[in-house]
Scaffold this active site. Structure first.
Site, PDB file in Angstrom:
ATOM      1  N   HIS A  50       0.867  -1.173   0.000  1.00 45.41           N
ATOM      2  CA  HIS A  50       0.000   0.000   0.000  1.00 45.41           C
ATOM      3  C   HIS A  50       0.909   1.231   0.000  1.00 45.41           C
ATOM      4  CE1 HIS A  50      -3.892  -1.963   1.776  1.00 45.41           C
ATOM      5  NE2 HIS A  50      -3.503  -2.517   0.635  1.00 45.41           N
ATOM      6  N   GLU A  52       1.332   3.701   2.094  1.00 43.87           N
ATOM      7  CA  GLU A  52       2.021   3.938   3.356  1.00 43.87           C
ATOM      8  C   GLU A  52       3.164   2.946   3.552  1.00 43.87           C
ATOM      9  OE1 GLU A  52      -2.420   4.871   3.912  1.00 43.87           O
ATOM     10  OE2 GLU A  52      -1.237   3.322   2.940  1.00 43.87           O
ATOM     11  N   SER A  77      -7.392   7.317   3.761  1.00 40.19           N
ATOM     12  CA  SER A  77      -7.421   6.786   5.122  1.00 40.19           C
ATOM     13  C   SER A  77      -6.701   5.441   5.202  1.00 40.19           C
ATOM     14  CB  SER A  77      -8.890   6.623   5.553  1.00 40.19           C
ATOM     15  OG  SER A  77      -8.992   6.203   6.876  1.00 40.19           O
ATOM     16  N   CYS A  79      -5.617   1.739   5.945  1.00 42.55           N
ATOM     17  CA  CYS A  79      -6.296   0.478   6.262  1.00 42.55           C
ATOM     18  C   CYS A  79      -5.764  -0.076   7.590  1.00 42.55           C
ATOM     19  CB  CYS A  79      -6.064  -0.524   5.130  1.00 42.55           C
ATOM     20  SG  CYS A  79      -4.391  -1.225   5.132  1.00 42.55           S
ATOM     21  N   CYS A  82      -1.894  -0.861   7.440  1.00 42.87           N
ATOM     22  CA  CYS A  82      -1.048   0.331   7.491  1.00 42.87           C
ATOM     23  C   CYS A  82      -1.148   1.008   8.854  1.00 42.87           C
ATOM     24  CB  CYS A  82      -1.406   1.281   6.359  1.00 42.87           C
ATOM     25  SG  CYS A  82      -1.079   0.570   4.722  1.00 42.87           S
TER      26      CYS A  82
END
Length: 145
Positions: A50, A52, A77, A79, A82
């Protein structure tokens, strides 16, 4: 608009230009970007990259004390995966572009002392809306649906 948030948006734009999912992130310490990244699940065939996670990976190994002074900027936002990593390394603040498309584990972050700032940025919403409309199956895969 904050230069660091704009760097995260640029990462999201790179992600979509590569055929991936438009989520970008940067890790900042004392006014300097230590790591930048974008969702590379498609590009790398990864289950965990992802935005992040890619930014943290690209920052490399850091002393624990550095993470505790960082701000993580992300266009969407985070998950639960993360968010768990944010908590594991003690990152105290997360700046989020938007959470209308996907509301991650923000409440969990806040309950564990992380400052969460949501910018409600229209560019981030537009990127995600367009992507989801064009590739709903890929989006569902990314969020585990």
């Amino acid at each position: 608009m904050d230069e660091f948030f704009l760097a995260a948006v640029k990462e999201a734009e790179i992600g979509i230009s590569e055929g991936g999912i438009p989520i970008g992130s940067v890790l900042v310490h004392n006014g300097k970007i230590l790591g930048r990244g974008h969702n590379k699940r498609v590009q790398k065939g990864s289950v965990i990259l992802h935005g992040e996670m890619d930014a943290l990976e690209n920052a490399g190994r850091l002393p624990a004390s550095v993470y505790k002074e960082c701000v993580l900027y992300t266009t969407l936002s985070p998950c639960p995966m993360c968010s768990g990593t944010i908590l594991l390394y003690g990152i105290p603040k997360v700046v989020i572009g938007e959470h209308k498309t996907f509301l991650g584990a923000e409440k969990h972050l806040q309950e564990n002392g992380v400052e969460v700032v949501v910018l409600d940025d229209q560019r981030c919403k537009d990127l995600m809306d367009q992507f989801i409309a064009e590739k709903p199956e890929l989006w569902n895969e990314d969020i585990g649906v």
